[in-house]
Enzyme design. Structure first.
Site, mmCIF file in Angstrom:
data_model
loop_
_atom_site.group_PDB
_atom_site.id
_atom_site.type_symbol
_atom_site.label_atom_id
_atom_site.label_comp_id
_atom_site.label_asym_id
_atom_site.label_seq_id
_atom_site.Cartn_x
_atom_site.Cartn_y
_atom_site.Cartn_z
ATOM 1 N N SER A 1 0.855 -1.184 0.000
ATOM 2 C CA SER A 1 0.000 0.000 0.000
ATOM 3 C C SER A 1 0.887 1.228 0.000
ATOM 4 C CB SER A 1 -0.855 -0.010 1.276
ATOM 5 O OG SER A 1 -1.458 1.247 1.470
ATOM 6 N N TYR B 1 -1.803 -1.149 10.571
ATOM 7 C CA TYR B 1 -1.862 -1.484 9.130
ATOM 8 C C TYR B 1 -0.587 -1.006 8.445
ATOM 9 C CZ TYR B 1 -3.507 -1.374 4.256
ATOM 10 O OH TYR B 1 -3.650 -1.557 2.899
ATOM 11 N N THR C 1 -12.915 -0.676 -3.257
ATOM 12 C CA THR C 1 -13.250 -2.030 -2.799
ATOM 13 C C THR C 1 -13.922 -1.920 -1.423
ATOM 14 O OG1 THR C 1 -11.254 -2.377 -1.516
ATOM 15 C CG2 THR C 1 -11.121 -2.870 -3.879
HETATM 16 N N1 LIG Z 1 -8.627 -0.856 -1.674
HETATM 17 C C1 LIG Z 1 -7.632 -0.015 -1.465
HETATM 18 O O1 LIG Z 1 -7.810 1.222 -1.540
HETATM 19 C C2 LIG Z 1 -6.256 -0.525 -1.156
HETATM 20 C C3 LIG Z 1 -5.222 0.400 -1.075
HETATM 21 C C4 LIG Z 1 -3.936 -0.046 -0.796
HETATM 22 C C5 LIG Z 1 -3.688 -1.391 -0.615
HETATM 23 N N2 LIG Z 1 -4.700 -2.281 -0.696
HETATM 24 C C6 LIG Z 1 -4.381 -3.696 -0.481
HETATM 25 O O2 LIG Z 1 -4.979 -4.485 -1.498
HETATM 26 C C7 LIG Z 1 -5.192 -5.798 -1.013
HETATM 27 C C8 LIG Z 1 -6.593 -6.257 -1.394
HETATM 28 O O3 LIG Z 1 -7.539 -5.472 -0.698
HETATM 29 P P1 LIG Z 1 -8.957 -5.016 -1.328
HETATM 30 O O4 LIG Z 1 -8.942 -3.545 -1.414
HETATM 31 O O5 LIG Z 1 -9.259 -5.820 -2.516
HETATM 32 O O6 LIG Z 1 -9.918 -5.375 -0.099
HETATM 33 P P2 LIG Z 1 -11.081 -6.461 0.105
HETATM 34 O O7 LIG Z 1 -12.086 -6.343 -0.976
HETATM 35 O O8 LIG Z 1 -11.507 -6.322 1.515
HETATM 36 O O9 LIG Z 1 -10.314 -7.849 -0.120
HETATM 37 C C9 LIG Z 1 -9.496 -8.414 0.863
HETATM 38 C C10 LIG Z 1 -9.246 -9.873 0.515
HETATM 39 O O10 LIG Z 1 -8.411 -10.455 1.513
HETATM 40 C C11 LIG Z 1 -8.996 -11.685 1.946
HETATM 41 N N3 LIG Z 1 -8.682 -11.934 3.342
HETATM 42 C C12 LIG Z 1 -8.945 -11.150 4.424
HETATM 43 N N4 LIG Z 1 -8.570 -11.766 5.552
HETATM 44 C C13 LIG Z 1 -8.050 -12.968 5.179
HETATM 45 C C14 LIG Z 1 -7.504 -14.067 5.890
HETATM 46 N N5 LIG Z 1 -7.440 -14.081 7.249
HETATM 47 N N6 LIG Z 1 -7.055 -15.142 5.200
HETATM 48 C C15 LIG Z 1 -7.139 -15.163 3.853
HETATM 49 N N7 LIG Z 1 -7.653 -14.159 3.115
HETATM 50 C C16 LIG Z 1 -8.115 -13.075 3.779
HETATM 51 C C17 LIG Z 1 -10.498 -11.488 1.754
HETATM 52 O O11 LIG Z 1 -11.160 -12.745 1.548
HETATM 53 P P3 LIG Z 1 -12.046 -13.555 2.615
HETATM 54 O O12 LIG Z 1 -12.799 -12.568 3.413
HETATM 55 O O13 LIG Z 1 -12.893 -14.440 1.749
HETATM 56 O O14 LIG Z 1 -11.044 -14.335 3.404
HETATM 57 C C18 LIG Z 1 -10.537 -10.682 0.457
HETATM 58 O O15 LIG Z 1 -10.507 -11.540 -0.657
HETATM 59 C C19 LIG Z 1 -4.923 -5.748 0.494
HETATM 60 O O16 LIG Z 1 -3.664 -6.293 0.779
HETATM 61 C C20 LIG Z 1 -4.936 -4.254 0.810
HETATM 62 O O17 LIG Z 1 -4.131 -3.933 1.913
HETATM 63 C C21 LIG Z 1 -5.990 -1.894 -0.968
#
Ligand SMILES: NC(=O)c1ccc[n+]([C@@H]2O[C@H](COP(=O)([O-])OP(=O)(O)OC[C@H]3O[C@@H](n4cnc5c(N)ncnc54)[C@H](OP(=O)(O)O)[C@@H]3O)[C@@H](O)[C@H]2O)c1
Length: 282
Positions: free
Chosen positions: A152, A165, A200
Site C-alpha cells: 500500500s 496497518y 473495494t
Molecule cells: N482498496 C484499497 O484502496 C487498497 C489500497 C492499498 C492497498 N490495498 C491492499 O490491497 C489488497 C486487497 O484489498 P482489497 O482492497 O481488494 O480489499 P477487500 O475487498 O476487503 O479484499 C481483501 C481480501 O483479503 C482476503 N482476506 C482477508 N482476511 C483474510 C484471511 N485471514 N485469510 C485469507 N484471506 C483473507 C479477503 O477474503 P475472505 O474474506 O474471503 O477471506 C478478500 O478476498 C490488500 O492487501 C490491501 O491492503 C488496498
C-alpha cells in the site's frame, strides 16, 4: 488505444499457461485480478476464506475449468501449511505467487488492542511471508518464478488511524527488499505493488481498536480507482517484472513527496489534510 491493445497482447503471451496463485481472490482487487489473468490464459489458484465468494469469482471467469480453489486463512498457520501442501499436490510449482489478501484498520494507535495489531500482522505480514517461504523451494527447483506483494501507499508513509496497518505493510517491504538480492542470481523476481485509493470493501472490512469490523464504506475509497483498472495495472507491472510500482491517482504522489520532503508530509499529516477520521485510504 493502440498501447492498451499492445499490453493486452503482451500480457496474453506472458501469462498463457502460467500457474498463478492469487490470495484474497474472493473480492476487490484479487477478484478483478483473477478475471484479468483468466483472460490472459493463466491457470489460477484462487485462495481466501469464503468458498462461496471464490466459487462466484471462478464462475465469472471465461475459463473456470483452468482454475482451482484452495481455501486459506492467513491467520491460521495450519491453514497456510495445508494450502501450500494442497497447491504442491496439484501443480509441480507455482510460477507466480500474488500475495494480495489483506485487512486494514480504523483506529487510533492508543485505542487499538495489541491483539488487533497482532491480527493485522498475521494477515498482512506473516501470512504472505510464510506463503512465500513455502513456495520458493519448488520455484527455485523449477528454475525460477515471481513473487508479488500487494502492499500500500501506507506501506511507504505512516498515517493517523493506521498505525498497525501501516506498520504491517512497511514490514513487508523490509522483508522483500532483503530477500530480493539474496535470490537475485536464481531467477526469482520480486514485485511490490503500492495502491492508493481503490474502490473495494477494504474500509468496510477494516478492524476497529476492539477488533470489530468498521462496517462503513469510506467515500474517499469509493471515489478511487476501479478494482478492474487497478488489476490491469498490476498485471502489466508483473509482466514487466518491475521491482516496485505505485498504482492509483494523485494520492500516490505522497510516496515521492515523503521521500524528498518528509517534514512537509509530516506537517500535513499533523494538520490532517490527507485524512479525516473515517475518510481515508489504505
Ligand atoms: N482498496 C484499497 O484502496 C487498497 C489500497 C492499498 C492497498 N490495498 C491492499 O490491497 C489488497 C486487497 O484489498 P482489497 O482492497 O481488494 O480489499 P477487500 O475487498 O476487503 O479484499 C481483501 C481480501 O483479503 C482476503 N482476506 C482477508 N482476511 C483474510 C484471511 N485471514 N485469510 C485469507 N484471506 C483473507 C479477503 O477474503 P475472505 O474474506 O474471503 O477471506 C478478500 O478476498 C490488500 O492487501 C490491501 O491492503 C488496498
Amino acid at each position: 488505444m493502440f498501447t492498451s491493445w499492445l499490453s493486452t497482447r503482451a500480457n496474453q503471451t506472458f501469462y498463457k499457461g502460467k500457474t498463478v496463485w492469487i490470495t484474497g481472490a474472493s473480492s476487490g482487487i484479487g477478484a478483478s485480478l483473477s478475471r484479468e489473468l483468466d483472460q490472459c490464459g493463466a491457470h489460477l489458484i484462487l485462495s481466501a476464506r469464503r468458498e462461496d465468494a471464490l466459487e462466484e469469482v471462478r464462475g465469472s471467469c471465461h475459463n473456470p475449468e483452468n482454475h482451482r480453489i484452495v481455501m486459506l486463512d492467513l491467520e491460521d498457520p495450519k491453514s497456510i501449511e495445508s494450502a501450500i501442501q494442497h497447491v504442491h499436490s496439484v501443480c509441480e510449482s507455482v510460477d507466480i505467487l500474488i500475495n494480495n489478501a489483506g485487512i486494514s484498520q480504523r483506529s487510533l494507535a492508543l485505542e487499538t488492542d495489541v491483539a488487533v495489531l497482532r491480527r493485522l500482522f498475521e494477515i498482512n505480514t506473516f501470512g504472505p511471508i510464510t506463503l512465500t517461504q513455502g513456495v520458493l523451494p519448488k520455484m527455485l527447483a523449477s528454475g525460477g518464478g515471481q513473487v508479488v506483494v500487494v502492499s500500500s501507499v501506507l506501506g511507504r508513509v505512516g498515517m493517523p488511524m493506521r498505525a498497525g496497518y501501516s506498520a504491517s505493510k512497511h514490514a513487508l517491504h523490509g522483508y522483500f527488499e532483503s530477500i530480493r538480492p539474496e535470490l537475485s542470481d536464481q531467477n526469482i523476481q520480486f514485485t511490490t505493488v503500492c495502491p492508493g485509493f481503490v474502490d473495494t470493501r477494504i474500509s468496510y472490512n477494516s478492524l476497529q481498536g476492539d477488533g470489530q469490523a468498521y462496517a462503513m464504506q469510506s467515500q474517499v475509497q469509493s471515489s478511487g480507482m476501479s478494482p478492474d483498472r487497478c488489476a490491469r495495472q498490476i498485471a502489466n507491472a508483473v509482466r514487466r517484472q518491475k521491482d516496485d510500482t505505485l498504482v492509483g491517482g494523485v494520492e500516490t504522489l505522497i510516496v515521492p513527496m515523503f521521500r524528498f520532503f518528509p517534514s512537509l508530509v509530516r506537517g500535513l499529516s499533523r494538520t490532517n489534510m490527507f485524512l479525516k477520521k473515517g475518510e481515508d485510504n489504505d
